[in-house]
Structures are given as C-alpha cells and as structure tokens.
Design a protein around this motif. Structure first.
Motif, PDB file in Angstrom:
ATOM      1  N   ASP A   1       0.857  -1.177   0.000  1.00 46.88           N
ATOM      2  CA  ASP A   1       0.000   0.000   0.000  1.00 46.88           C
ATOM      3  C   ASP A   1       0.900   1.236   0.000  1.00 46.88           C
TER       4      ASP A   1
ATOM      5  N   CYS B   1       0.302  -1.364  -4.500  1.00 45.14           N
ATOM      6  CA  CYS B   1      -1.097  -1.783  -4.388  1.00 45.14           C
ATOM      7  C   CYS B   1      -1.843  -0.753  -3.547  1.00 45.14           C
TER       8      CYS B   1
ATOM      9  N   LYS C   1      -8.417  -4.829  -3.595  1.00 42.94           N
ATOM     10  CA  LYS C   1      -6.989  -5.083  -3.798  1.00 42.94           C
ATOM     11  C   LYS C   1      -6.693  -6.571  -3.939  1.00 42.94           C
TER      12      LYS C   1
ATOM     13  N   ASP D   1      -7.321  -2.286   2.989  1.00 46.95           N
ATOM     14  CA  ASP D   1      -6.256  -3.290   2.898  1.00 46.95           C
ATOM     15  C   ASP D   1      -6.667  -4.633   3.495  1.00 46.95           C
TER      16      ASP D   1
END
Length: 260
Positions: A8, A41, A187, A214
C-alpha cells in the motif's frame, strides 16, 4: 525462488509528515537486488500518484483499489465509470453538501464551489500528498472511483442504491470519508489477477498495509502484515504486524521474513 510483495502507499510506504522513509527506499532496492517482485497496491488512482513512484522499480501496480492492474507494462484489468454515473455522483454529492473528490486516470477532480473549511483543507492536503493539481469536477474524464468526504455513513446505502448497487463504499474513520469502488473490486482481486498472470504461487505472496481497504489484501496473501499505525480493524485480523511507517516498519517487516 522469487517472492512477490504488495505494498500500500499511504500509511505504509508513505507518511504525510516525512514522505517515504529512506529505510523504505533502501529496503525496496534490496528486494529488487534479491530478485523478488514488488507491486504497488494502492487505493489511489493513477492520476493521484506522483510520477517518481513509477520509477522506483515496481514490477507492477494495482491502482484505484483494484480498478486498474498492470504488470511489466501490460494492462491486465481496467474499470471506468460511465459519464452518466460520474454525473450522478456529482449531482447527489452536491445536493447532500458532501465534499467530492473524483479520482481519474490522469488527474483528480474537486468541487470549486464548495468553500467549507474542512473541504478546502482536505483538497490542499490531497494536492500536497499526491504532488498534483486537482481540476474542477466538470472536467472529469476516465474516472474509476471516487471519495465522499465528511459524509454521514447512514447515507451510504442511498447512493449505492441510486447507482444500482454497482459500487460499494468503504468507510475510513480517521479521515471521515467513504471511498467507493465497483462492487466486487478490491486489492485482493488485483493481486489474484497478477498471480494468475505471473504464475507466482499464493504461497510466495506478501502484503503490507494499514487501512480498511487493505483488509481483503492482507487476508488474501500468504503473509499479510499490518503496519504499527494501522486502523484497529486491520490490526485485529492481520496475522503479522510490524512497526509504524515512520519507525522503519517496512524494513523491519521484510527483515523478519528474511526477504532482505
């Protein structure tokens, strides 16, 4: 054997106070030297990412919380809102007096008619963090997702229903915002696309994150790591934890797994 690691950005690679820590940059370079694969990501769409991030050696990118997936220069997946959906988002948000940020493939877009102090401050922070300029909503094109700021959570089902339940919102309590992406897109789905494309086993996958969007990613990979500064709901489910982003959390986490 090469491993693949997904990162992330905000709160993981990047801290709004200090930027990307030097220890994190060094750790990414060491991963590359060790012939591991690294993938950005993030919930940010392409137009919300500084150009220099794309020159840090990432093998692939998962952007817009999974709406855009690219690996070694090849686009593997992309979803965009229709112009009619974008206009609906704008009209409804203005009617509700909610702060609107549309995230496009080239730029981000904001409402210049909204002069609320919180919205102006958020808009300025977004431009500073993303090193970009936000343009007026009426110039928006190629938009995969959007965020409503200072939105009452009870109103979320209303706009989801208006849009035919094609989009789902994720609430981010620390910044009091709701991030909307296409239903079924996250994701983890982006990671699945890249693993299928590369043939890399899920057993060789790692991910680092800190926020509510996440959670799917951290659950999906074999080794999911929450940053020390993560939101409580991620800390509760993450099988592994590391230090805060501003306390060399990426470097320490990668060393723990023997990746660097």
């Amino acid at each position: 054997m090469s491993k693949i690691i997904f990162f992330d950005i905000d709160g993981t690679l990047y801290d709004s106070r200090i930027g990307i820590p030097e220890s994190t940059v060094n750790a990414l370079n060491q991963l590359i030297a060790n012939e591991h694969k690294i993938v950005m990501c993030t919930g940010r769409s392409k137009g919300m990412i500084p150009e220099e991030y794309f020159h840090m050696g990432f093998d692939g990118v998962i952007l817009g919380a999974g709406t855009y997936v690219e690996y070694e220069g090849k686009i593997l997946h992309q979803e965009l809102m229709t112009p009619e959906e974008v206009q609906t988002v704008i009209d409804w948000g203005k009617k509700q007096k909610i702060g609107i940020i549309l995230e496009g493939e080239k730029y981000g877009y904001y409402d210049p008619e909204n002069t609320d102090d919180y919205y102006i401050a958020m808009k300025n922070k977004t431009e500073a963090d993303c090193k970009t300029t936000l343009y007026p909503l009426n110039e928006a094109v190629d938009v995969p997702k959007w965020t409503y700021h200072h939105m009452e959570l009870s109103k979320k089902p209303e706009i989801e229903e208006i849009l035919g339940h094609k989009y789902k919102g994720t609430y981010h309590e620390p910044v009091n915002s709701v991030e909307f992406v296409p239903l079924g897109v996250n994701k983890a789905k982006g990671i699945e696309v890249i693993l299928d494309h590369t043939g890399i086993s899920r057993e060789d996958s790692y991910a680092f994150g800190d926020s509510a969007n996440d959670i799917d990613m951290i659950k999906y990979v074999k080794y999911g790591v929450a940053m020390g500064n993560s939101v409580p709901e991620l800390l509760e489910i993450a099988p592994y934890q590391t230090a805060r982003v501003d306390e060399d959390g990426i470097e320490k986490g990668l060393k723990k797994f023997g990746l660097i």
